[in-house]
Structures are given as structure tokens and as C-alpha cells.
Design a protein around this motif. Structure first.
Motif, PDB file in Angstrom:
ATOM      1  N   ASN A 102       0.828  -1.200   0.000  1.00 51.30           N
ATOM      2  CA  ASN A 102       0.000   0.000   0.000  1.00 51.30           C
ATOM      3  C   ASN A 102       0.871   1.261   0.000  1.00 51.30           C
ATOM      4  O   ASN A 102       0.469   2.295  -0.496  1.00 51.30           O
ATOM      5  CB  ASN A 102      -0.925   0.018   1.218  1.00 51.30           C
ATOM      6  CG  ASN A 102      -1.942  -1.094   1.158  1.00 51.30           C
ATOM      7  OD1 ASN A 102      -2.459  -1.419   0.096  1.00 51.30           O
ATOM      8  ND2 ASN A 102      -2.226  -1.696   2.289  1.00 51.30           N
ATOM      9  N   LYS A 103       2.041   1.169   0.575  1.00 51.77           N
ATOM     10  CA  LYS A 103       2.956   2.316   0.656  1.00 51.77           C
ATOM     11  C   LYS A 103       3.938   2.345  -0.514  1.00 51.77           C
ATOM     12  O   LYS A 103       4.412   3.395  -0.905  1.00 51.77           O
ATOM     13  CB  LYS A 103       3.766   2.264   1.957  1.00 51.77           C
ATOM     14  CG  LYS A 103       2.927   2.240   3.208  1.00 51.77           C
ATOM     15  CD  LYS A 103       2.521   3.638   3.598  1.00 51.77           C
ATOM     16  CE  LYS A 103       1.929   3.638   4.982  1.00 51.77           C
ATOM     17  NZ  LYS A 103       0.541   3.978   5.015  1.00 51.77           N
ATOM     18  N   LEU A 104       4.261   1.169  -1.061  1.00 47.38           N
ATOM     19  CA  LEU A 104       5.243   1.084  -2.135  1.00 47.38           C
ATOM     20  C   LEU A 104       4.724   0.105  -3.192  1.00 47.38           C
ATOM     21  O   LEU A 104       4.571  -1.078  -2.934  1.00 47.38           O
ATOM     22  CB  LEU A 104       6.590   0.604  -1.569  1.00 47.38           C
ATOM     23  CG  LEU A 104       7.801   0.754  -2.456  1.00 47.38           C
ATOM     24  CD1 LEU A 104       8.033   2.218  -2.820  1.00 47.38           C
ATOM     25  CD2 LEU A 104       9.035   0.228  -1.748  1.00 47.38           C
ATOM     26  N   SER A 105       4.448   0.639  -4.372  1.00 46.96           N
ATOM     27  CA  SER A 105       3.873  -0.166  -5.450  1.00 46.96           C
ATOM     28  C   SER A 105       4.942  -1.022  -6.124  1.00 46.96           C
ATOM     29  O   SER A 105       6.132  -0.900  -5.832  1.00 46.96           O
ATOM     30  CB  SER A 105       3.248   0.768  -6.497  1.00 46.96           C
ATOM     31  OG  SER A 105       4.274   1.521  -7.118  1.00 46.96           O
ATOM     32  N   LEU A 106       4.506  -1.859  -7.044  1.00 49.80           N
ATOM     33  CA  LEU A 106       5.430  -2.676  -7.839  1.00 49.80           C
ATOM     34  C   LEU A 106       6.435  -1.782  -8.552  1.00 49.80           C
ATOM     35  O   LEU A 106       7.630  -2.082  -8.586  1.00 49.80           O
ATOM     36  CB  LEU A 106       4.656  -3.521  -8.847  1.00 49.80           C
ATOM     37  CG  LEU A 106       5.490  -4.276  -9.889  1.00 49.80           C
ATOM     38  CD1 LEU A 106       6.460  -5.235  -9.214  1.00 49.80           C
ATOM     39  CD2 LEU A 106       4.591  -5.008 -10.855  1.00 49.80           C
ATOM     40  N   ASP A 107       5.979  -0.663  -9.098  1.00 52.51           N
ATOM     41  CA  ASP A 107       6.873   0.265  -9.789  1.00 52.51           C
ATOM     42  C   ASP A 107       7.950   0.793  -8.841  1.00 52.51           C
ATOM     43  O   ASP A 107       9.123   0.857  -9.195  1.00 52.51           O
ATOM     44  CB  ASP A 107       6.061   1.424 -10.378  1.00 52.51           C
ATOM     45  CG  ASP A 107       6.895   2.339 -11.245  1.00 52.51           C
ATOM     46  OD1 ASP A 107       7.653   1.825 -12.087  1.00 52.51           O
ATOM     47  OD2 ASP A 107       6.783   3.568 -11.078  1.00 52.51           O
TER      48      ASP A 107
END
Length: 126
Positions: free
Chosen positions: A21-26
Motif C-alpha cells: 500500500n505504501k510502495l507499489s510494484l513500480d
């Protein structure tokens, strides 16, 4: 590159908790690529210097790569599942179709099923 990543505190908590939720796959992919750049001894900018700081995390590169894989695998599995379902339907049709059984010998049908399975395996491996 660094502008799209969350602040240092949020980023550190996200890495420790694998918080998507804080850090996406990108974002995870960016961290992996930044970390790889840092490993190759190039001139370091602020994001790359930040990687030096997070090197204190045990096995950070492997952890980020595993997290990246974990985020990618769901889409891969959906794609593979769709291909397997398609082959399953084709195989069922080849085995149960009266028209196909009248036109082709059982050996030809078995060969067609094998070809359909091989096509899916090749598609999945790409």
C-alpha cells in the motif's frame, strides 16, 4: 526517480513490512534497479546514496527482488491459468466431439492434444 518514491521513513517501514500500500510494484522495481546501479560502482545521486543507507537491512537486494516477484506473480498466474483453461477446453472438445472422432483417428486426436499442450508451454515460457 527519487521524487516518485515515498519519504525515507515511509519507505523504510514499507520495506520492513513489505507494505504494497505504501510502495507499489513500480517503486519496488525502481529500488531494485537503483540498488543494482549502486552495486556497479557508478557515481551516486541522492536516490542511489539512499540505497547505501538501506544496505543495513539484511539481504536487502534479495528481499526487494522477492517482493517484486511477489507483486508480479499474481498477474502471471492469471495469464497462465487462462492459457491452461483454454487448452483444457480444446482437449475436452477434441476428446468428446463426435464430428472430430468421425473425421480423425484416435492417434490423430492424441497428437492434436499434444500439440495444443506444447503450444501453451511455449507461450508460457515466453
Amino acid at each position: 526517480m527519487g521524487g516518485k518514491l515515498p519519504s525515507d521513513d515511509i519507505l523504510i517501514r514499507a520495506i520492513r513490512n513489505l507494505d504494497s500500500n505504501k510502495l507499489s510494484l513500480d517503486g519496488v522495481s525502481k529500488l531494485v534497479s537503483i540498488h543494482e546501479l549502486h552495486s556497479n560502482e557508478v557515481i551516486l545521486d541522492k536516490p542511489e546514496r539512499w540505497c547505501l543507507m538501506i544496505d543495513g537491512f539484511p539481504m536487502i537486494k534479495h528481499g526487494l527482488m522477492c517482493w517484486e516477484f511477489m507483486l508480479k506473480i499474481e498477474d502471471s498466474l492469471k495469464s497462465i491459468t487462462q492459457s491452461i483453461n483454454t487448452v483444457s477446453l480444446v482437449c475436452k472438445e477434441l476428446r468428446t466431439s463426435i464430428t472430430i472422432n468421425c473425421l480423425f483417428s484416435p492417434t490423430s486426436i492424441a497428437i492434436a492434444i499434444s500439440i495444443a499442450i506444447a503450444i501453451v508451454i511455449i507461450a508460457i515460457s515466453d
